[in-house]
Design an enzyme around this catalytic site. Structure first.
Site, short mmCIF file in Angstrom:
data_model
loop_
_atom_site.label_atom_id
_atom_site.label_comp_id
_atom_site.label_asym_id
_atom_site.label_seq_id
_atom_site.Cartn_x
_atom_site.Cartn_y
_atom_site.Cartn_z
CD GLU A 95 -6.78 5.57 2.74
OE1 GLU A 95 -6.60 5.82 1.55
OE2 GLU A 95 -5.83 5.27 3.52
CG ASP A 137 -2.20 0.77 0.98
OD1 ASP A 137 -3.24 0.46 1.60
OD2 ASP A 137 -2.15 1.72 0.17
C1 GLC Z 1 -4.47 4.17 -0.02
C2 GLC Z 1 -5.34 2.98 0.34
C3 GLC Z 1 -5.42 1.95 -0.74
C4 GLC Z 1 -5.25 2.59 -2.10
C5 GLC Z 1 -3.85 3.16 -2.17
C6 GLC Z 1 -3.60 3.91 -3.50
O1 GLC Z 1 -3.78 4.64 1.12
O2 GLC Z 1 -5.07 2.32 1.57
O3 GLC Z 1 -6.68 1.29 -0.60
O4 GLC Z 1 -5.44 1.62 -3.13
O5 GLC Z 1 -3.55 4.04 -1.09
O6 GLC Z 1 -4.39 5.07 -3.56
#
Ligand code: GLC
Length: 603
Positions: free
Chosen positions: A486, A298
């Site tokens: 988030e 991530d």
């Molecule tokens: C974010 C998320 C993830 C996402 C990634 C790219 O922090 O946790 O779900 O796909 O970054 O944006």
């Protein structure tokens, strides 16, 4: 941790093909380039070719040009073209968070978020939505979506609750597998998009108060994130049996459906970062479940493993992360991995396994053989997709309470109140146009009020605050959550804000029947209005075709949505599932059915 002890990296599953020939031609630096994913604002197309980068992404809200599909297509094509200039000409795969439609793009169809789709329990609908989303995503040149999220949310205080289908793992498994099939399609090179089962594994079970600065004090970017971030990216203390029974099945279903990629989870399991968990990432996911795609980290999640970046990179790649979403300092990352390989702290075999998995996924997509159809730009936001989204809005609505107030009939005088009845941004929620969404006309769409007015053929007076003295037969009041994303959506308090309760009371005082529509990404505590509302309908985050809710309220559509998560009535019930406080929460599966179906002609 039980399960196969053999290290799955030594047991790759792909027949020798172009992938192995290509791998044999690559230098170490070119191999590491394939393991590198960079945010598009941090690299130029020329640098993508110079560094043989494997993937470029748009993070939440990372838009090209004016955010239109045409500008997205031009922007993505430039990066693909840049990658073709590398020595071996291996194309990048461009990734984006198309999590409820191609939601960064202006004018794209915005589908209901997962929690609403969970209320439908309909895998065919979910597959069709993923297929439509894949076409709109592929039309802009992006061939990898970081979806579906397979979270099994257990605590509604978590800001990502709406990204989960349900708290019931069997629902998440069935709908998650359907989403994978829809995203990747039956002919991946033609119009498929690599799906990404995320976030492996156990998210939704983090404990309140275990996140944020408590976890990684060395990362200063927490400072700007306020007092939220209490549970997202926190710690999971479940024992192995519970982790396996509740949170693993959706990933097993996604692997069985052929998912091409898996994203690791920010959280820790018993204080070990999942991004550095060899047992789970390699022995369970790749060994036991037989996952033959690649694991992507991530966003900056590797940095959270250790204050020493070199140690963090070493631990994550050796644990089984194959591609790292860096996403900024790609040079630093590539040079770090190169140093670790030269020093023998990351084996060449591990690098080769990671790159083989990445090339295999690109080969499945047709990128190595130049296959693939051009998806026309005019599919973005097309009428057929909007009709599908509207159908999903209707199917996801849950009638939580109805004391005979529904349906509203043509000719009845109606007053409407609450800003969320007439606001596309509130209907879409987070991950829409920008990372954390917005309010107002943020993109093309139709509101709940639009749907009511069309269904009743009447203008229906509407105020944001419910003010006015005119009496009416029926009142419709929307309560809502403002968009969040988030950990920014982590909330200790899910009670309705006082000003929204006030709107409810103003309308209550002057109507015979009062219907409440809840526009939210999760159950909110409705205690102050529970008794006095004649009907309560959960619309969740319906997206750009929110007018479908009007059909639900006016009997133009049958209603059969079922709660995908329990709906607590007090914060005590949220904090303690075993409390005996009354009224008892509405359980998973709760929801009234309305089979009465009025046609526009009949009343
Ligand atoms: C974010 C998320 C993830 C996402 C990634 C790219 O922090 O946790 O779900 O796909 O970054 O944006």
């Amino acid at each position: 941790m039980s399960g196969r002890s053999a290290d799955a990296t030594s047991d790759h599953r792909f027949p020798p093909s172009d992938v192995d020939r290509l791998l044999g031609q690559m230098t170490l630096r070119e191999k590491i380039g394939q393991m590198t994913q960079v945010e598009f604002g941090s690299i130029t197309p020329d640098q993508v070719g110079e560094w043989a980068i494997g993937s470029v992404l748009s993070g939440g809200g990372g838009n090209h040009g004016d955010g239109s599909a045409a500008d997205w297509r031009a922007g993505v094509d430039a990066y693909v073209e840049g990658s073709l200039q590398s020595r071996l000409g291996i194309p990048i795969v461009y990734g984006t968070d198309a999590v409820h439609g191609h939601n960064n793009v202006l004018g794209a169809t915005i589908f209901p978020h997962h929690i609403g789709l969970g209320a439908t329990r309909d895998p065919h609908l979910v597959e069709a939505i993923a297929r439509a989303s894949a076409l709109e995503t592929a039309a802009t040149g992006a061939r990898w979506s970081f979806a579906p999220c397979l979270a099994v949310p257990q605590d509604p205080r978590w800001g990502r609750t709406y990204e989960g289908f349900s708290e019931d793992p069997s629902v998440v498994s069935e709908l998650g597998a359907a989403a994978v099939r829809g995203w990747q399609g039956t002919d991946l090179p033609a119009s498929g998009v690599l799906a990404c089962a995320k976030h492996f594994v156990g998210e939704g079970a983090m404990e309140w108060g275990s996140a944020g600065r408590a976890r990684h004090p060395w990362i200063d970017w927490w400072d700007g994130w306020g007092e939220e971030w209490q549970i997202d990216q926190g710690n999971i203390s479940l024992d192995e049996a519970a982790l396996r029974s509740t949170h693993l099945p959706p990933f097993a279903a996604a692997v069985a459906a052929g998912v091409a990629t898996v994203m690791a989870c920010y959280a820790t399991w018993r204080h070990v970062p999942l991004h550095a968990h060899h047992q789970l990432l390699t022995n369970v996911l790749k060994g036991e479940l037989g996952f033959d795609g690649f694991v992507v980290s991530d966003w900056m999640a590797v940095n959270q493993i250790d204050a020493d970046f070199e140690v963090a990179v070493e631990r994550s790649i050796n644990a089984g992360v194959d591609m790292v979403m860096v996403p900024f300092d790609f040079r630093g990352f590539i040079e770090t991995v190169e140093r670790l390989v030269v020093e023998g702290r990351i084996s060449v075999q591990r690098v080769d396994d990671a790159v083989r998995r990445i090339l295999h996924a690109k080969d499945r997509l047709g990128l190595l053989s130049g296959q693939g159809d051009e998806v026309p730009l005019d599919v973005v936001g097309c009428a057929a997709h909007r009709a599908l989204a509207r159908r999903a809005v209707v199917a996801s609505a849950v009638v939580l309470k109805d004391d005979g107030a529904l349906p509203i009939r043509p000719g009845e005088d109606v007053v409407a109140a609450g800003v969320a009845l007439d606001d596309i941004g509130l209907s879409c929620g987070g991950w829409t146009i920008s990372w954390d969404g917005g309010v107002g006309p943020i993109t093309d769409g139709r509101t709940i009020l639009d749907g009511l007015r069309t269904a009743l053929g009447a203008s229906i007076p509407h105020t944001a605050d419910g003010s006015g003295s005119v009496r009416a037969t029926v009142g419709v009041v929307a309560v809502h959550e403002f968009p969040y994303v988030e950990g920014g959506g982590d909330r200790a308090n899910l009670n309705l804000p006082d000003d929204q309760v006030e709107v409810f009371r103003r309308v209550r005082a002057r109507v015979d029947r009062l219907i409440v529509v809840v526009v939210s990404g999760r159950p909110v505590v409705l205690a102050p209005i529970l008794e006095d509302a004649d009907a309560i309908v959960a619309a969740w985050l319906p997206g750009s075709e929110a007018d479908g809710v009007g059909d639900v309220l006016t009997g133009l559509a049958e209603v059969g949505g079922r709660l995908p998560v329990r709906w607590q009535h007090t914060m005590e019930q949220v904090r303690d599932n075993h409390t005996t406080e009354l009224p008892e929460p509405w359980p998973v599966g709760h929801g009234r059915t309305i089979t009465h179906r009025r046609t526009k002609e009949t009343s």
